[in-house]
Design a protein around this motif. Structure first.
Motif, PDB file in Angstrom:
ATOM      1  N   VAL A 266       0.839  -1.212   0.000  1.00 37.47           N
ATOM      2  CA  VAL A 266       0.000   0.000   0.000  1.00 37.47           C
ATOM      3  C   VAL A 266       0.867   1.252   0.000  1.00 37.47           C
ATOM      4  O   VAL A 266       0.611   2.248  -0.694  1.00 37.47           O
ATOM      5  N   THR A 267       1.949   1.199   0.786  1.00 36.25           N
ATOM      6  CA  THR A 267       2.851   2.372   0.858  1.00 36.25           C
ATOM      7  C   THR A 267       3.511   2.639  -0.488  1.00 36.25           C
ATOM      8  O   THR A 267       3.617   3.799  -0.938  1.00 36.25           O
ATOM      9  N   ASN A 268       3.957   1.595  -1.175  1.00 39.55           N
ATOM     10  CA  ASN A 268       4.579   1.770  -2.486  1.00 39.55           C
ATOM     11  C   ASN A 268       3.597   2.360  -3.489  1.00 39.55           C
ATOM     12  O   ASN A 268       3.935   3.241  -4.297  1.00 39.55           O
ATOM     13  N   HIS A 269       2.367   1.869  -3.468  1.00 40.17           N
ATOM     14  CA  HIS A 269       1.345   2.406  -4.367  1.00 40.17           C
ATOM     15  C   HIS A 269       1.090   3.880  -4.090  1.00 40.17           C
ATOM     16  O   HIS A 269       0.929   4.698  -5.023  1.00 40.17           O
ATOM     17  N   MET A 270       1.045   4.220  -2.803  1.00 35.88           N
ATOM     18  CA  MET A 270       0.801   5.625  -2.461  1.00 35.88           C
ATOM     19  C   MET A 270       1.964   6.505  -2.922  1.00 35.88           C
ATOM     20  O   MET A 270       1.761   7.648  -3.364  1.00 35.88           O
ATOM     21  N   LYS A 271       3.175   5.974  -2.805  1.00 35.52           N
ATOM     22  CA  LYS A 271       4.321   6.746  -3.285  1.00 35.52           C
ATOM     23  C   LYS A 271       4.233   6.976  -4.787  1.00 35.52           C
ATOM     24  O   LYS A 271       4.498   8.072  -5.306  1.00 35.52           O
ATOM     25  N   MET A 272       3.847   5.949  -5.546  1.00 37.66           N
ATOM     26  CA  MET A 272       3.716   6.080  -6.990  1.00 37.66           C
ATOM     27  C   MET A 272       2.641   7.083  -7.361  1.00 37.66           C
ATOM     28  O   MET A 272       2.801   7.924  -8.254  1.00 37.66           O
ATOM     29  N   THR A 275       3.925  10.548  -6.726  1.00 36.85           N
ATOM     30  CA  THR A 275       4.861  10.983  -7.784  1.00 36.85           C
ATOM     31  C   THR A 275       4.104  11.385  -9.037  1.00 36.85           C
ATOM     32  O   THR A 275       4.387  12.424  -9.671  1.00 36.85           O
ATOM     33  N   ASP A 276       3.130  10.533  -9.432  1.00 32.71           N
ATOM     34  CA  ASP A 276       2.330  10.857 -10.612  1.00 32.71           C
ATOM     35  C   ASP A 276       1.564  12.156 -10.425  1.00 32.71           C
ATOM     36  O   ASP A 276       1.396  12.951 -11.366  1.00 32.71           O
ATOM     37  N   LEU A 277       1.074  12.380  -9.230  1.00 30.78           N
ATOM     38  CA  LEU A 277       0.319  13.595  -8.958  1.00 30.78           C
ATOM     39  C   LEU A 277       1.215  14.828  -9.079  1.00 30.78           C
ATOM     40  O   LEU A 277       0.818  15.867  -9.645  1.00 30.78           O
ATOM     41  N   LYS A 278       2.437  14.704  -8.550  1.00 29.89           N
ATOM     42  CA  LYS A 278       3.375  15.825  -8.667  1.00 29.89           C
ATOM     43  C   LYS A 278       3.712  16.119 -10.127  1.00 29.89           C
ATOM     44  O   LYS A 278       3.770  17.277 -10.559  1.00 29.89           O
ATOM     45  N   ILE A 301      -6.321  11.491 -10.248  1.00 29.64           N
ATOM     46  CA  ILE A 301      -7.180  11.539  -9.045  1.00 29.64           C
ATOM     47  C   ILE A 301      -8.016  10.271  -8.941  1.00 29.64           C
ATOM     48  O   ILE A 301      -8.199   9.703  -7.850  1.00 29.64           O
ATOM     49  N   GLN A 302      -8.529   9.803 -10.115  1.00 30.24           N
ATOM     50  CA  GLN A 302      -9.322   8.577 -10.104  1.00 30.24           C
ATOM     51  C   GLN A 302      -8.483   7.383  -9.664  1.00 30.24           C
ATOM     52  O   GLN A 302      -8.943   6.526  -8.891  1.00 30.24           O
ATOM     53  N   GLN A 303      -7.221   7.349 -10.193  1.00 29.62           N
ATOM     54  CA  GLN A 303      -6.323   6.267  -9.762  1.00 29.62           C
ATOM     55  C   GLN A 303      -6.044   6.339  -8.260  1.00 29.62           C
ATOM     56  O   GLN A 303      -5.951   5.321  -7.573  1.00 29.62           O
ATOM     57  N   PHE A 304      -5.866   7.592  -7.782  1.00 28.14           N
ATOM     58  CA  PHE A 304      -5.624   7.755  -6.336  1.00 28.14           C
ATOM     59  C   PHE A 304      -6.824   7.252  -5.523  1.00 28.14           C
ATOM     60  O   PHE A 304      -6.668   6.599  -4.489  1.00 28.14           O
ATOM     61  N   ASN A 305      -8.038   7.529  -6.017  1.00 29.84           N
ATOM     62  CA  ASN A 305      -9.239   7.051  -5.309  1.00 29.84           C
ATOM     63  C   ASN A 305      -9.300   5.525  -5.315  1.00 29.84           C
ATOM     64  O   ASN A 305      -9.664   4.890  -4.322  1.00 29.84           O
ATOM     65  N   ASN A 306      -8.943   4.950  -6.492  1.00 27.97           N
ATOM     66  CA  ASN A 306      -8.955   3.486  -6.562  1.00 27.97           C
ATOM     67  C   ASN A 306      -7.948   2.874  -5.597  1.00 27.97           C
ATOM     68  O   ASN A 306      -8.208   1.876  -4.925  1.00 27.97           O
ATOM     69  N   LEU A 307      -6.758   3.479  -5.578  1.00 27.41           N
ATOM     70  CA  LEU A 307      -5.746   2.967  -4.648  1.00 27.41           C
ATOM     71  C   LEU A 307      -6.199   3.131  -3.208  1.00 27.41           C
ATOM     72  O   LEU A 307      -5.942   2.270  -2.343  1.00 27.41           O
ATOM     73  N   THR A 308      -6.863   4.254  -2.959  1.00 26.08           N
ATOM     74  CA  THR A 308      -7.371   4.450  -1.571  1.00 26.08           C
ATOM     75  C   THR A 308      -8.397   3.390  -1.203  1.00 26.08           C
ATOM     76  O   THR A 308      -8.398   2.861  -0.087  1.00 26.08           O
ATOM     77  N   GLN A 309      -9.290   3.053  -2.152  1.00 30.51           N
ATOM     78  CA  GLN A 309     -10.287   2.010  -1.879  1.00 30.51           C
ATOM     79  C   GLN A 309      -9.618   0.659  -1.677  1.00 30.51           C
ATOM     80  O   GLN A 309     -10.009  -0.127  -0.811  1.00 30.51           O
ATOM     81  N   ASN A 310      -8.591   0.388  -2.527  1.00 26.10           N
ATOM     82  CA  ASN A 310      -7.861  -0.877  -2.352  1.00 26.10           C
ATOM     83  C   ASN A 310      -7.193  -0.945  -0.985  1.00 26.10           C
ATOM     84  O   ASN A 310      -7.149  -1.993  -0.332  1.00 26.10           O
ATOM     85  N   LEU A 311      -6.627   0.214  -0.596  1.00 24.83           N
ATOM     86  CA  LEU A 311      -6.022   0.260   0.736  1.00 24.83           C
ATOM     87  C   LEU A 311      -7.045  -0.014   1.829  1.00 24.83           C
ATOM     88  O   LEU A 311      -6.786  -0.753   2.789  1.00 24.83           O
ATOM     89  N   GLN A 312      -8.236   0.560   1.684  1.00 20.99           N
ATOM     90  CA  GLN A 312      -9.292   0.349   2.686  1.00 20.99           C
ATOM     91  C   GLN A 312      -9.713  -1.121   2.731  1.00 20.99           C
ATOM     92  O   GLN A 312      -9.905  -1.703   3.797  1.00 20.99           O
ATOM     93  N   HIS A 313      -9.866  -1.727   1.500  1.00 22.01           N
ATOM     94  CA  HIS A 313     -10.231  -3.145   1.474  1.00 22.01           C
ATOM     95  C   HIS A 313      -9.155  -4.015   2.108  1.00 22.01           C
ATOM     96  O   HIS A 313      -9.453  -4.981   2.820  1.00 22.01           O
ATOM     97  N   SER A 314      -7.898  -3.645   1.834  1.00 20.56           N
ATOM     98  CA  SER A 314      -6.791  -4.430   2.414  1.00 20.56           C
ATOM     99  C   SER A 314      -6.779  -4.322   3.929  1.00 20.56           C
ATOM    100  O   SER A 314      -6.550  -5.301   4.649  1.00 20.56           O
ATOM    101  N   ILE A 315      -7.030  -3.087   4.406  1.00 19.79           N
ATOM    102  CA  ILE A 315      -7.059  -2.902   5.882  1.00 19.79           C
ATOM    103  C   ILE A 315      -8.214  -3.681   6.499  1.00 19.79           C
ATOM    104  O   ILE A 315      -8.067  -4.322   7.548  1.00 19.79           O
ATOM    105  N   GLU A 316      -9.417  -3.668   5.866  1.00 21.13           N
ATOM    106  CA  GLU A 316     -10.559  -4.423   6.390  1.00 21.13           C
ATOM    107  C   GLU A 316     -10.291  -5.925   6.363  1.00 21.13           C
ATOM    108  O   GLU A 316     -10.630  -6.643   7.310  1.00 21.13           O
TER     109      GLU A 316
END
Length: 375
Positions: A266-272, A275-278, A301-316
């Motif tokens: 999850v951390t690696n995805h957030m870093k990517m 970077t893409d956002l910057k 932004i859509q990719q960031f939302n998807n990654l955020t949802q994946n992170l939430q699913h992983s945490i659950e």
């Protein structure tokens, strides 16, 4: 018991028991007939004769008469004892004997020849009949006392006193029968005890003694205790508990490792995404094509939302897996602790019950030994 076989007919025992009461009645009748100088009224003769007939009916239940019938049928008694020995055999080690009580067998056989209820009430029944006969005779000889002159009154008083004197013969006869009954009853019971002792001595080698049965019962308790202690040792084996703890720790370590792996991904995805956002923001500031920059920004932004949802699913998923693993671990620990507590409770109850049975058994044995020593 073969040496106790009597060749004398049992009716001779009946005659011996009835001899003295018969002579007493004969003396009363001769007094009534004025053969001997004894004043007896007719009602006294009838009352004493009635008591005598009841005594004759009771003789068949007297122990001295019953023991004669038992000795006549001693072969039947021995067959019943031998059958009971075979039916109640018990093997202890390499020996097989019976657990019957010879005296109980004899008592049961003895009850077939007489009614103990009649035999037990006879000593008090005859004196009561005598007292009842005395009051009946007094009531029958009671004059009217309707005389007016002193001579007639004196005559009626003399008649009353004479009737009272003869009425007491019934009480005397009842007490005499009670004494005679007790004598022959105790004599018959003594003979029965002698026969029982001879039978016990004859069959002693085929019957377990009480001390042998108690010793065997005590050994059974000791063996059961040893099996119970061995089972507890196997239940509380330290190696088994250590293996169980190691298994739980390994499962828990796997869960932690999987959780760390998920967090790293999850951390690696957030870093990517960052970077893409910057890069996208930089393109917006430096690119002339605002529409493309806006589209790229929207896509990122859509990719960031998807990654955020994946992170939430992983945490659950992690929370659910961790909760199931911990619940499973705690349930296993609770079940095993519950089984241990139940076995400890059963062990304590068993030890308490066995101690109580052993204490009662030893106390009863000491009491019986004391009674035998006193006898």
């Amino acid at each position: 018991m073969s040496n106790n076989t009597s060749s004398t007919p049992c009716f001779l025992n009946f005659i011996v028991i009835a001899l003295l009461p018969t002579l007493f009645v004969a003396g009363i009748v001769m007094g009534y007939l004025h053969i001997i100088p004894l004043k007896v009224d007719l009602h006294s003769v009838i009352i004493i004769g009635f008591i005598y007939l009841i005594y004759l009916l009771f003789i068949q239940h007297n122990a001295n008469y019953v023991i004669c019938n038992m000795r006549k049928n001693h072969h039947d008694l021995q067959e019943k004892i031998q059958q009971s020995i075979q039916e109640n055999s018990l093997s202890i080690g390499d020996k097989t004997k019976s657990t019957i009580d010879i005296r109980k067998e004899i008592s049961h056989y003895y009850s077939m020849f007489r009614n103990d209820n009649f035999a037990s009430i006879a000593p008090s029944f005859f004196p009561m009949l005598g007292i009842l006969g005395t009051f009946t005779a007094i009531a029958l000889s009671m004059p009217d006392f309707n005389s007016t002159n002193s001579e007639a009154l004196d005559s009626e008083i003399s008649l009353l006193l004479s009737g009272i004197g003869t009425a007491f013969y019934a009480s005397i006869y009842g007490i005499f029968l009670s004494i005679l009954w007790n004598y022959f009853e105790k004599r018959g019971l003594s003979k029965a005890d002698q026969d029982a002792y001879r039978l016990e001595h004859t069959y002693s080698k085929f019957i377990w003694t009480e001390s042998e049965l108690k010793r065997h019962e005590h050994m059974q308790h000791i063996m059961r205790d040893e099996r119970l202690i061995q089972g507890l040792k196997e239940t509380f084996n330290l190696e088994f508990i250590q293996r169980l703890n190691e298994t739980h720790l390994e499962n828990f370590q796997k869960i932690i490792d999987e959780t760390n792996k998920n967090f790293t991904t999850v951390t690696n995805h957030m870093k990517m995404v960052s970077t893409d956002l910057k890069d996208t923001i930089a393109k917006i500031h430096h690119s002339q094509d605002a529409i493309d920059a806006s589209a790229n920004l929207q896509r990122n932004i859509q990719q960031f939302n998807n990654l955020t949802q994946n992170l939430q699913h992983s945490i659950e998923k992690f929370d659910h897996s961790l909760e199931n693993a911990l619940n499973l671990t705690f349930h296993k620990i609770d079940d095993e602790l519950g089984d241990v507590i139940i076995k400890l409770g059963n062990f304590a109850s068993s030890i308490s019950e066995q101690n109580r049975l052993l204490t009662d058994s030893i106390s009863q044995y000491h009491h019986e030994i004391a009674n035998k020593l006193n006898k």
